[in-house]
Enzyme design. Structure first.
Site, PDB file in Angstrom:
ATOM      1  NE  ARG A  70      -3.811  -2.223   2.328  1.00  0.00           N
ATOM      2  CZ  ARG A  70      -3.651  -3.552   2.456  1.00  0.00           C
ATOM      3  NH1 ARG A  70      -2.456  -4.056   2.721  1.00  0.00           N
ATOM      4  NH2 ARG A  70      -4.676  -4.361   2.298  1.00  0.00           N
ATOM      5  CG  HIS A  95      -1.142  -5.636  -4.153  1.00  0.00           C
ATOM      6  ND1 HIS A  95      -0.049  -5.511  -3.339  1.00  0.00           N
ATOM      7  CD2 HIS A  95      -1.917  -6.625  -3.605  1.00  0.00           C
ATOM      8  CE1 HIS A  95      -0.145  -6.385  -2.350  1.00  0.00           C
ATOM      9  NE2 HIS A  95      -1.254  -7.060  -2.486  1.00  0.00           N
ATOM     10  CG  HIS A 166       0.001 -11.683  -3.532  1.00  0.00           C
ATOM     11  ND1 HIS A 166      -0.514 -12.532  -2.590  1.00  0.00           N
ATOM     12  CD2 HIS A 166      -0.308 -10.427  -3.121  1.00  0.00           C
ATOM     13  CE1 HIS A 166      -1.128 -11.824  -1.656  1.00  0.00           C
ATOM     14  NE2 HIS A 166      -1.008 -10.532  -1.951  1.00  0.00           N
ATOM     15  CG  ASP A 227      -2.028  -7.537   4.894  1.00  0.00           C
ATOM     16  OD1 ASP A 227      -0.911  -7.724   4.341  1.00  0.00           O
ATOM     17  OD2 ASP A 227      -2.977  -6.964   4.340  1.00  0.00           O
ATOM     18  CD  GLU A 279       2.619 -11.000  -0.558  1.00  0.00           C
ATOM     19  OE1 GLU A 279       2.559 -10.056  -1.386  1.00  0.00           O
ATOM     20  OE2 GLU A 279       1.778 -11.159   0.344  1.00  0.00           O
TER      21      GLU A 279
END
Length: 316
Positions: A70, A95, A166, A227, A279
């Site tokens: 973000r 993204h 991803h 996250d 990731e």
């Protein structure tokens, strides 16, 4: 060579280890590796067919860019100039924007038995990002069961660049991933606010649910999952940063990276087996944090992100 969006390209090894990659989004669709009994099964949680990736933007297995994660309020200032980006997660950019690299047709540059190279040209102003960007994505399998992904990029104007894969991994043949064991070689992580944006400087993992320095079960934090970006020690070479293990099947995945951050994302959508994403990337919202590791690529420089996923098995 540009081929049909629905064409799935395969790379494999004589042992049966095999990956399927979709040029649409440079998407890693499936990856078959053995369990402790030698049975080959897919360890990626993807969509059912190529057409589904175009109907539903899920990011599953896709290549993410220009900037993974973000960017606050979909804007940043660079060299005194302000840029407005695609605010696809209003008011923020997620993204790469509404039409990120996961939504593009990639050109096939080369396709061998065990390796594949795809290319994409992103024009100046794409989703608000400055300069033309040229990127190649290399996928390669090596014995006994290692998948390497390498991203290389150049730009014509200074621009934030953070590209990643991803993949949603499930090493237990489907079902929930809470029983997976996870180890991450990170002393610090980035706390986030309700919008999943960094809300402070890196904090120690000690005494928190983010302490994966020793292998432990991957349990959802307060029922909402993870996250979060884990802050890795600087390195210009590949180093092992995480290990994921499923006791049920004996599969182990060792992740190596040369990036400053590792995003841990756990997915628990109803109706689909859950997966875990590991990731390698730059820190989220880095263009708006001068104290974060540099994520600006300038003309004459070469962006490089190398990641390696090495699979093996453990005995019970």
């Amino acid at each position: 060579m540009i081929i049909d969006d629905a064409t799935m390209l395969c790379i494999g090894l004589p042992t049966g280890v095999r990956a399927e990659i979709l040029p649409y989004g440079a998407t890693l669709h499936s990856l078959k590796v053995p369990d402790r009994a030698g049975t080959l099964k897919n360890v990626l949680v993807g969509l059912p067919n190529p057409a589904a990736y175009q109907r539903q933007r899920s990011f599953r297995g896709a290549t993410i860019g220009r900037f993974a994660n973000r960017i606050t309020e979909a804007r940043f200032t660079l060299d005194g100039e302000r840029y407005e980006l695609s605010a696809n997660e209003s008011p923020n950019c997620l993204h790469g924007g509404a039409d990120g690299f996961d939504r593009r047709k990639w050109e096939v540059v080369a396709h061998w038995m065990s390796a594949l190279t795809l290319r994409l040209e992103s024009p100046d102003g794409d989703q608000g990002f400055p300069g033309e960007l040229s990127i190649e994505a290399d996928f390669a399998l090596t014995p006994p069961a290692t998948l390497s992904i390498t991203y290389r990029a150049t730009v014509t104007r200074a621009c934030p660049v953070s590209i990643t894969s991803h993949g949603f991994y499930n090493l237990a043949d489907g079902g929930q991933i809470g029983d997976h064991l996870l180890q991450i070689s990170a002393q610090h992580y980035l706390p986030v606010d309700d919008a999943r944006l960094p809300e402070s400087t890196p904090q120690t993992v000690s005494g928190t649910e983010f302490d994966f320095r020793e292998e432990r079960p991957l349990l959802h934090g307060e029922g909402t999952g993870y996250d979060h970006c884990f802050c890795l020690e600087p390195s210009e070479s590949l180093r092992e940063v995480a290990v994921l293990y499923a006791p049920e099947t004996g599969r182990e995945m060792r992740v190596s990276s040369d990036q400053p951050g590792l995003q841990l994302y756990t997915d628990a959508q109803s109706g689909m087996p859950s997966g875990v994403c590991l990731e390698p990337q730059s820190w989220p919202d880095a263009p708006n944090h001068p104290d974060f590791p540099n994520a600006i690529l300038r003309p004459g420089e070469a962006y490089l992100n190398r990641m390696r996923f090495a699979f093996s098995t453990r005995e019970k």
